[in-house]
Design a protein around this motif. Structure first.
Motif, mmCIF file in Angstrom:
data_model
loop_
_atom_site.group_PDB
_atom_site.id
_atom_site.type_symbol
_atom_site.label_atom_id
_atom_site.label_comp_id
_atom_site.label_asym_id
_atom_site.label_seq_id
_atom_site.Cartn_x
_atom_site.Cartn_y
_atom_site.Cartn_z
ATOM 1 N N ASN A 382 12.191 -13.782 62.271
ATOM 2 C CA ASN A 382 11.584 -13.017 63.363
ATOM 3 C C ASN A 382 12.197 -13.247 64.733
ATOM 4 O O ASN A 382 11.575 -12.953 65.747
ATOM 5 C CB ASN A 382 10.095 -13.359 63.467
ATOM 6 C CG ASN A 382 9.273 -12.101 63.452
ATOM 7 O OD1 ASN A 382 9.797 -10.996 63.577
ATOM 8 N ND2 ASN A 382 7.984 -12.274 63.309
ATOM 9 N N SER A 383 13.401 -13.786 64.787
ATOM 10 C CA SER A 383 14.001 -14.017 66.088
ATOM 11 C C SER A 383 14.893 -12.852 66.490
ATOM 12 O O SER A 383 15.327 -12.741 67.635
ATOM 13 C CB SER A 383 14.822 -15.301 66.069
ATOM 14 O OG SER A 383 15.855 -15.186 65.111
ATOM 15 N N LEU A 384 15.197 -11.981 65.533
ATOM 16 C CA LEU A 384 16.126 -10.882 65.792
ATOM 17 C C LEU A 384 15.391 -9.563 65.993
ATOM 18 O O LEU A 384 14.260 -9.398 65.559
ATOM 19 C CB LEU A 384 17.097 -10.735 64.611
ATOM 20 C CG LEU A 384 18.111 -11.854 64.445
ATOM 21 C CD1 LEU A 384 18.771 -11.761 63.090
ATOM 22 C CD2 LEU A 384 19.144 -11.798 65.551
ATOM 23 N N LYS A 385 16.099 -8.617 66.587
ATOM 24 C CA LYS A 385 15.538 -7.279 66.815
ATOM 25 C C LYS A 385 15.107 -6.627 65.510
ATOM 26 O O LYS A 385 14.211 -5.802 65.490
ATOM 27 C CB LYS A 385 16.619 -6.386 67.443
ATOM 28 C CG LYS A 385 16.655 -6.412 68.938
ATOM 29 C CD LYS A 385 17.405 -5.181 69.442
ATOM 30 C CE LYS A 385 18.366 -5.587 70.545
ATOM 31 N NZ LYS A 385 19.303 -4.520 70.879
ATOM 32 N N SER A 386 15.769 -7.000 64.407
ATOM 33 C CA SER A 386 15.460 -6.374 63.125
ATOM 34 C C SER A 386 14.217 -6.975 62.477
ATOM 35 O O SER A 386 13.800 -6.549 61.405
ATOM 36 C CB SER A 386 16.649 -6.558 62.174
ATOM 37 O OG SER A 386 16.869 -7.937 61.974
ATOM 38 N N GLY A 387 13.622 -7.968 63.113
ATOM 39 C CA GLY A 387 12.423 -8.577 62.552
ATOM 40 C C GLY A 387 12.718 -9.297 61.256
ATOM 41 O O GLY A 387 11.959 -9.214 60.291
ATOM 42 N N ASN A 388 13.813 -10.036 61.225
ATOM 43 C CA ASN A 388 14.269 -10.687 59.988
ATOM 44 C C ASN A 388 13.220 -11.622 59.401
ATOM 45 O O ASN A 388 12.647 -12.448 60.078
ATOM 46 C CB ASN A 388 15.557 -11.456 60.249
ATOM 47 C CG ASN A 388 15.418 -12.481 61.377
ATOM 48 O OD1 ASN A 388 14.761 -12.204 62.387
ATOM 49 N ND2 ASN A 388 15.994 -13.648 61.192
ATOM 50 N N ARG A 421 17.874 -4.453 53.622
ATOM 51 C CA ARG A 421 17.484 -5.038 54.914
ATOM 52 C C ARG A 421 18.517 -6.037 55.409
ATOM 53 O O ARG A 421 18.670 -6.268 56.591
ATOM 54 C CB ARG A 421 16.169 -5.817 54.759
ATOM 55 C CG ARG A 421 14.937 -4.989 54.827
ATOM 56 C CD ARG A 421 13.816 -5.851 55.256
ATOM 57 N NE ARG A 421 14.087 -6.383 56.576
ATOM 58 C CZ ARG A 421 13.164 -6.606 57.483
ATOM 59 N NH1 ARG A 421 11.916 -6.316 57.203
ATOM 60 N NH2 ARG A 421 13.483 -7.118 58.646
ATOM 61 N N ALA A 422 19.200 -6.656 54.447
ATOM 62 C CA ALA A 422 20.110 -7.739 54.798
ATOM 63 C C ALA A 422 21.139 -7.295 55.815
ATOM 64 O O ALA A 422 21.432 -8.007 56.782
ATOM 65 C CB ALA A 422 20.792 -8.263 53.543
ATOM 66 N N GLU A 423 21.697 -6.108 55.588
ATOM 67 C CA GLU A 423 22.747 -5.662 56.502
ATOM 68 C C GLU A 423 22.193 -5.451 57.907
ATOM 69 O O GLU A 423 22.858 -5.740 58.899
ATOM 70 C CB GLU A 423 23.394 -4.377 55.971
ATOM 71 C CG GLU A 423 24.720 -4.096 56.649
ATOM 72 C CD GLU A 423 25.483 -2.947 55.997
ATOM 73 O OE1 GLU A 423 25.910 -2.042 56.720
ATOM 74 O OE2 GLU A 423 25.632 -2.988 54.756
ATOM 75 N N MET A 424 20.953 -4.966 57.986
ATOM 76 C CA MET A 424 20.330 -4.791 59.305
ATOM 77 C C MET A 424 20.222 -6.135 60.025
ATOM 78 O O MET A 424 20.504 -6.247 61.219
ATOM 79 C CB MET A 424 18.916 -4.220 59.142
ATOM 80 C CG MET A 424 18.903 -2.753 58.809
ATOM 81 S SD MET A 424 17.285 -2.219 58.175
ATOM 82 C CE MET A 424 16.154 -2.834 59.386
ATOM 83 N N LEU A 426 22.013 -8.828 59.477
ATOM 84 C CA LEU A 426 23.335 -9.319 59.847
ATOM 85 C C LEU A 426 23.844 -8.610 61.099
ATOM 86 O O LEU A 426 24.400 -9.233 62.004
ATOM 87 C CB LEU A 426 24.321 -9.105 58.690
ATOM 88 C CG LEU A 426 24.095 -9.978 57.454
ATOM 89 C CD1 LEU A 426 25.020 -9.573 56.323
ATOM 90 C CD2 LEU A 426 24.282 -11.452 57.797
ATOM 91 N N ASP A 427 23.634 -7.307 61.147
ATOM 92 C CA ASP A 427 24.072 -6.549 62.326
ATOM 93 C C ASP A 427 23.343 -7.008 63.583
ATOM 94 O O ASP A 427 23.943 -7.131 64.649
ATOM 95 C CB ASP A 427 23.839 -5.049 62.114
ATOM 96 C CG ASP A 427 24.853 -4.440 61.173
ATOM 97 O OD1 ASP A 427 24.551 -3.395 60.553
ATOM 98 O OD2 ASP A 427 25.957 -5.015 61.046
ATOM 99 N N ALA A 428 22.041 -7.244 63.451
ATOM 100 C CA ALA A 428 21.273 -7.688 64.617
ATOM 101 C C ALA A 428 21.779 -9.049 65.095
ATOM 102 O O ALA A 428 21.894 -9.297 66.298
ATOM 103 C CB ALA A 428 19.788 -7.772 64.267
ATOM 104 N N ALA A 429 22.089 -9.918 64.150
ATOM 105 C CA ALA A 429 22.591 -11.243 64.527
ATOM 106 C C ALA A 429 23.946 -11.116 65.202
ATOM 107 O O ALA A 429 24.226 -11.771 66.212
ATOM 108 C CB ALA A 429 22.692 -12.136 63.288
#
Lengths: 610, 329
Positions: A382-388, A421-424, A426-429
């Motif tokens: 939950n630290s990324l924009k993608s809500g990981n 979701r994983a790619e999202m 990774l992209d956010a990171a």
């Protein structure tokens, strides 16, 4: 046909220093397919056939060869390392097309972009980059390091320190504070928090001996344990679980996470003020190759471009694509990535590890400590924009590691998140990292006397209009230049939160006795593909388990007794050197490490010059 | 290729070879000793004789007679020796020390060399300070190193007619910051503060003491188990100069807050592990003793209770606790 280009080999690059205590310069043994030509024929009969030259397989090959077994070690590729290989950009291009042609089992969804700046006419040459397919960091106190010392394979390698761990929280990167020294000198931590943190650190170093403290929580998550028992707050809890423990999500159970946290803390101060080492010139690719060289010295035969087609457990004959055959007395061990057609016995590789590797045109030195050239960044849930939901872990390797030229560095991002979701994530990171490196490396806001003013009653106010202007200006000034971007998904049968479980191999044991008709791999022992684990933890365990299956017990695993080149190389008082082959002793022995034996590792430990 | 071949039956051959080599070494050593005594008995105080002792001491630096003879020679031909010789002498002792860091005779000779350096005395001793710095980097808790450091510092202070206390204080602070358990560093801190206060080297003494109180409070919260910290605190609490410098109110507050913190830490320990922190109990005891001495009001006296606990928890000193118990009002 060997690869048109490859990275410079261990033999070709001399060690960058000479140890004065070594009477003769170190000779790195040659390896077929690199310095020596490939053998034209293979032996007719061997004890063990190992297919695939990845980490686990190479450690196993060396262990078996030193134990006395006759080993034939092959790989269908024209390079060593298999799933753990370190490749040039050209080799990566080829690798990606092979994945997309379904030629490499256990990999999918490979996407690659390479800028024109890399290539024969570009700024950078392809082979100056060494890209790890399975990037890893090595803890100073680990079984792999013990084996490297025991087998002396460490002599072919060079290691560098990695002491910087960043946690990404609230859009910023916080550096880790975990030692007593850092806690003591930290002005921002409240006193009781310091006490609680230290209490936990002292506890975790010896946690197995204090069941009365953790057992009531053994099925609960570590977060609960830390808050309840140690009264820690969210920032400390997150740092401990995700940056020190390197766990993947908030639900990791207490015993596993305590083990992981302990692993970090006991590795600190073994060789210096850092817990982790990184191998220069390439990670797992170099290390697995090192073990292959060791195995070759002990008598193993090596052949690349050798693809196994089928194995018949009744006749014990293995057949290769080029028509050659070999009779295997004991066992055939194979990496799932080398599995041939009709390999019906291969265990289901149902977990995904998603990776994103970028070559960045920036030296990223702002992220490294002192003279180091690598760092780890952890993005907690939950630290990324993608809500990981799962952690994203990143290893940053700078040019000091000799894996990329000056002015560039390699970012390895990965996540155990399953599915699209994983790619999202990774992209956010990636985006967060790009923003951060620009911010940290751009020129500072100019010293403007009118920017900050002090009012009559002593308050300082910032001229927000001017500040806004400055920010606006520098945000649009720079963008991170990506020289290459690589996505891929690697499959494994190791669950994302467990180290390799010996029980996984019992699965194949049942199947050894049960032959599937028309299968090409009856009776084959499969190793495990690398998991999302950032350390090398699983490797030695996996190799030992298979070793035991073949040899009967793992008592003599790497129990090697080397003859010293110079029996006259004795201490001043005429006694034979009494050093322990193991620089790292077992956990139950004294924590003190004998530093005298690691002359080659002293590259980064300060030497007293008087 | 010899590299990494598995050992076979080498041991017997190795042992025989070793015995042969040892015999050669012993013969060579014995002849060196003989030569040296011959030279000395013949009053040979020449430069060549120094070489003799060099070879001998290289093999056995604990042969003090050789060191003495060496010093005699050097003293008698002093005028013939240049600065280079003395620098080499320092180098020689350093090489020996790296091989044998605990041999007192080498240290003695080094100090003698430093003391007898014909010129640049101050520079030489300042250089020695950097040597000690490096030594303490490698092993910051070696009290021999700290003792040597104090000696070197006093020589520098003598030669430069200045006090290094402030710099040393910062050095000690950095060492403690690196490792709270550095008893030698805390001990040095005591020496320095005592000296600085007596020589009036601190401008705002009250501020200094208050900062020190914050420092030790930080220390006990970071690690309440470390004895170095507690020993220091006991000194601070009892040191009359500190008591005299603080106002009555400040000193009372100091004692009271320290006691409260100790009680808090102890309660937390009991809550967490069920065990008492013996150091906390002891410091509270000391505080209450002083408070009684100063006729201060004691909030919730726990001495009796704690003494009884300590008799069980620290049986080695139980008689002292019984004695103190008997002295309670």
């Amino acid at each position: 046909m060997l690869s048109p280009e490859r990275r410079p080999s261990m033999v070709e690059r001399r060690p960058s220093f000479f140890s004065f205590q070594q009477p003769t310069p170190l000779i790195v043994p040659h390896l077929a397919g690199i310095e020596d030509p490939l053998p034209e024929t293979t032996p007719e009969k061997v004890d063990v056939l190992i297919v695939g030259t990845g980490m686990v397989e190479s450690v196993l090959a060396a262990a078996l060869s030193w134990q006395g077994s006759n080993v034939l070690h092959v790989d269908s590729n024209d390079y060593y390392g298999d799933s753990s290989a370190t490749l040039t950009v050209e080799q990566i291009k080829r690798w990606v097309s092979q994945i997309n042609d379904n030629q490499i089992p256990c990999y999918k969804n490979a996407k690659l972009y390479v800028s024109n700046d890399i290539g024969p006419n570009g700024k950078y040459q392809s082979r100056t980059f060494g890209i790890d397919l399975s990037p890893k960091i090595m803890f100073a106190k680990s079984d792999l390091l013990s084996i490297l010392v025991k087998s002396r394979v460490y002599q072919y390698l060079e290691f560098q320190a990695l002491s910087t761990f960043h946690t990404f929280e609230n859009d910023s990167f916080e550096k880790l504070q975990n030692s007593r020294q850092e806690i003591f000198t930290n002005d921002t931590l409240p006193l009781m928090t310091k006490r609680n943190l230290m209490k936990f650190i002292k506890f975790v170093l010896d946690w197995e001996q204090q069941p009365e403290i953790w057992e009531p929580y053994k099925d609960k998550s570590l977060a609960e344990f830390l808050v309840d028992k140690f009264k820690l707050d969210k920032p400390q809890v997150f740092e401990l679980i995700f940056s020190i423990g390197l766990c993947y999500n908030i639900d990791t159970k207490v015993p596993e996470s305590l083990q992981r946290i302990r692993r970090y803390l006991i590795s600190f101060d073994v060789y210096g003020p850092f817990p982790v080492l990184y191998s220069k010139y390439g990670g797992a690719g170099e290390i697995s190759q090192g073990f292959c060289r060791s195995a070759a010295v002990a008598g193993a035969t090596y052949k690349l471009n050798e693809k196994l087609v089928t194995y018949n457990p009744e006749t014990k004959i293995a057949t290769f694509e080029d028509g050659s055959k070999v009779e295997v007395e004991e066992k055939v061990v194979m990496s799932p990535s080398q599995a041939p057609e009709y390999s019906y016995n291969m265990p289901e590789q149902k977990y995904e590890v998603h990776r994103l590797t970028c070559i960045v045109e920036k030296n990223c030195s702002e992220w490294f400590n002192n003279s180091e050239s690598a760092a780890v960044i952890v993005f907690p849930p939950n630290s990324l924009k993608s809500g990981n939901k799962e952690v994203v872990q990143a290893i940053i390797i700078g040019s000091g590691s000799e894996c990329c030229p000056d002015g560039t560095c390699i970012w390895y991002l990965s996540t155990t998140q399953q599915g699209p979701r994983a790619e999202m994530d990774l992209d956010a990171a990636l985006e967060a990292m790009e923003i951060s490196i620009i911010r940290e490396s751009s020129t500072k806001i100019p010293e403007d006397d009118n920017l900050v003013q002090v009012t009559q009653d002593g308050h300082s106010i910032v001229n927000s209009f001017k500040l806004g202007q400055s920010f606006k200006e520098y945000v649009t000034r720079e963008k991170v230049q990506l020289l290459a971007k690589l996505y891929y998904t690697q499959l494994t049968n190791t669950p994302p939160f467990n180290v390799v479980n010996p029980a996984l191999f019992d699965h194949s044991q049942e199947q050894i006795n049960k032959f599937i008709p028309n299968a090409s791999d009856n009776g084959v022992i499969y190793t495990a593909m690398p998991s999302g684990e950032i350390s090398y933890d699983e490797v030695v365990t996996a190799a030992k388990v298979i070793y035991e299956k073949i040899v009967g017990s793992d008592d003599d695993f790497f129990d090697v007794d080397f003859e010293d080149e110079d029996p006259m190389a004795m201490g001043n008082d005429g006694t034979a050197p009494t050093y322990d082959e193991n620089a790292i002793e077992d956990d139950d022995e004294d924590e003190d490490v004998d530093m005298n034996r690691d002359d080659d590792n002293n590259e980064f430990v300060g030497k007293m010059e008087i | 290729m010899q590299h990494g071949i598995k050992r076979r039956q080498w041991t017997k051959d190795l042992l025989d070879q070793k015995r042969e080599d040892d015999e050669k070494k012993i013969a060579s050593y014995k002849s060196l000793v003989k030569s040296m005594f011959q030279c000395r008995d013949n009053d040979d105080y020449t430069y060549e004789a120094i070489e003799l002792t060099t070879n001998l001491l290289d093999m056995n630096p604990e042969f003090n007679t050789a060191w003495n003879y060496r010093r005699d020679i050097i003293s008698s031909i002093k005028t013939q020796l240049d600065l280079g010789f003395w620098k080499n002498e320092l180098k020689f002792t350093m090489i020996q020390l790296k091989k044998f860091p605990k041999v007192y005779w080498i240290w003695n000779h080094r100090v003698w060399t430093l003391d007898n350096f014909p010129s640049q005395q101050l520079t030489i001793w300042q250089g020695e300070l950097t040597v000690v710095d490096a030594l303490l980097e490698l092993d910051s808790r070696n009290f021999h190193g700290w003792h040597y450091r104090r000696m070197v510092i006093s020589k520098i202070e003598e030669l430069s007619h200045s006090s290094l206390n402030k710099k040393e204080f910062d050095y000690v602070t950095s060492k403690i910051n690196k490792n709270i358990s550095n008893y030698s560093a805390w001990h040095q801190r005591v020496q320095l503060i005592t000296d600085m206060l007596s020589k009036d080297q601190i401008t705002d003494k009250v501020d200094f003491i208050k900062k020190e109180i914050d420092y030790i409070t930080n220390a006990i919260f970071t690690d309440a188990e470390d004895q170095s910290v507690w020993f220091y605190i006991v000194w601070m609490v009892k040191f009359p100069t500190i008591r005299a410098l603080l106002s009555k109110e400040d000193y009372s507050n100091f004692l009271r807050e320290l006691k409260d913190n100790a009680l808090m830490i102890n309660a937390d320990e009991v809550d967490f592990s069920g065990k008492e922190n013996v150091w906390c109990l002891k410091i509270v005891l000391e505080i209450e003793i002083i408070q009684r001495l100063l006729c201060e009001p004691i909030v919730e006296a726990v001495s009796k209770d704690y003494l009884e606990k300590l008799i069980k928890l620290d049986p080695l000193r139980q008689n002292r606790y019984r004695f103190l118990l008997s002295k309670l009002p």
